[in-house]
Scaffold this motif. Structure first.
Motif, mmCIF file in Angstrom:
data_model
loop_
_atom_site.group_PDB
_atom_site.id
_atom_site.type_symbol
_atom_site.label_atom_id
_atom_site.label_comp_id
_atom_site.label_asym_id
_atom_site.label_seq_id
_atom_site.Cartn_x
_atom_site.Cartn_y
_atom_site.Cartn_z
ATOM 1 N N ILE A 35 0.909 -1.132 -0.063
ATOM 2 C CA ILE A 35 0.056 0.142 0.126
ATOM 3 C C ILE A 35 0.876 1.269 0.047
ATOM 4 O O ILE A 35 1.843 1.280 0.806
ATOM 5 C CB ILE A 35 -0.889 -0.158 1.230
ATOM 6 N N VAL A 36 0.363 2.078 -0.759
ATOM 7 C CA VAL A 36 1.230 3.457 -0.914
ATOM 8 C C VAL A 36 0.130 4.434 -0.303
ATOM 9 O O VAL A 36 -0.888 4.454 -0.494
ATOM 10 C CB VAL A 36 1.321 3.939 -2.411
ATOM 11 N N HIS A 47 9.435 5.112 4.175
ATOM 12 C CA HIS A 47 10.037 4.774 5.493
ATOM 13 C C HIS A 47 11.312 4.016 5.270
ATOM 14 O O HIS A 47 11.638 3.585 4.515
ATOM 15 C CB HIS A 47 8.748 4.030 6.159
ATOM 16 N N ARG A 48 11.978 4.132 6.509
ATOM 17 C CA ARG A 48 13.328 3.126 6.544
ATOM 18 C C ARG A 48 12.936 2.004 7.394
ATOM 19 O O ARG A 48 12.046 2.161 8.495
ATOM 20 C CB ARG A 48 14.395 4.050 7.161
ATOM 21 N N ARG A 49 13.415 0.985 7.027
ATOM 22 C CA ARG A 49 13.073 -0.522 7.660
ATOM 23 C C ARG A 49 14.167 -0.431 8.981
ATOM 24 O O ARG A 49 15.252 0.250 8.958
ATOM 25 C CB ARG A 49 13.456 -1.751 7.068
ATOM 26 N N PRO A 50 13.670 -1.013 10.227
ATOM 27 C CA PRO A 50 14.679 -1.112 11.325
ATOM 28 C C PRO A 50 15.775 -1.717 10.973
ATOM 29 O O PRO A 50 15.835 -2.578 10.037
ATOM 30 C CB PRO A 50 13.642 -1.698 12.400
ATOM 31 N N ASP A 51 16.948 -1.297 11.515
ATOM 32 C CA ASP A 51 18.330 -2.037 11.461
ATOM 33 C C ASP A 51 18.035 -3.314 11.724
ATOM 34 O O ASP A 51 19.101 -4.251 11.248
ATOM 35 C CB ASP A 51 19.473 -1.277 12.119
ATOM 36 N N MET A 63 6.365 1.814 0.109
ATOM 37 C CA MET A 63 5.447 0.847 0.257
ATOM 38 C C MET A 63 5.373 0.209 1.537
ATOM 39 O O MET A 63 6.174 -0.102 2.153
ATOM 40 C CB MET A 63 5.062 -0.051 -0.875
ATOM 41 N N LEU A 64 3.829 0.078 2.078
ATOM 42 C CA LEU A 64 4.003 -0.912 3.437
ATOM 43 C C LEU A 64 3.522 -2.124 2.773
ATOM 44 O O LEU A 64 2.827 -2.120 1.539
ATOM 45 C CB LEU A 64 2.992 -0.109 4.331
ATOM 46 N N GLY A 65 3.570 -3.148 3.648
ATOM 47 C CA GLY A 65 2.951 -4.488 3.153
ATOM 48 C C GLY A 65 3.565 -5.562 3.679
ATOM 49 O O GLY A 65 4.418 -5.637 4.546
#
Length: 169
Positions: A35-36, A47-51, A63-65
């Protein structure tokens, strides 16, 4: 057994229910809903993904998903993922679907859009940082930064479809 997904064929028809880890290991196509999110001004959430994320740690995405659950539609999965990852509810609008070769595994990617005007409450296990960018800002970032490769391909397809619609009007 872990997370169950529907293994699908090259036409996105269900052939079996399998463990997602097995689908990835065997490179069996399965379904992923994305989803955008746009704000009221049309900007897109990046967004940035966690390390410490298991997949694509520290990388950027627009995108999220996640995986589509067994018996779930792409739209239902996109709405669920939006609620889980951003803490907001919205009705996603289907935009496009394609068979993505995928860095980790092949999958059918269903891309949706939603306008998000409520305050977001990102899940820190999914989102380490976020911002709202204009399309030109996002386009520059997608091709110059540590973006998830699959997200880059999805962005290029999204933009190509958008350009195609503009020529039809």
């Amino acid at each position: 057994m872990g997370e169950l997904v529907e293994r699908v064929d090259e036409q996105d028809r269900v052939v079996a229910v399998v463990d997602r880890a097995e689908a990835i290991r065997e490179r069996w196509p399965h379904r992923v809903a994305t989803i955008v999110c746009r704000d009221g001004d049309g900007r897109i959430l990046v967004h940035r993904r966690p390390d410490d994320a298991s997949r694509f740690p520290g990388q950027l995405n627009w995108m999220l998903g996640g995986a589509v659950d067994v018996g779930e539609s792409y739209e239902e999965a996109a709405a669920r993922e939006l609620a889980e990852e951003l803490g907001v509810r919205a009705v996603p609008r289907f935009v496009l679907k394609f068979l993505c070769d995928g860095v980790i595994s092949p999958y059918w990617l269903g891309l949706h859009e939603a306008v998000v005007i409520a305050p977001v409450r990102p899940d820190p296990a999914e989102v380490a940082w976020f911002d709202w960018l204009t399309e030109p800002e996002l386009e520059e970032l997608v091709h110059r930064s540590a973006f998830i490769p699959d997200a880059r391909e999805a962005f290029d397809r999204y933009r190509a479809q958008d350009r195609g619609r503009a020529h039809e009007e």
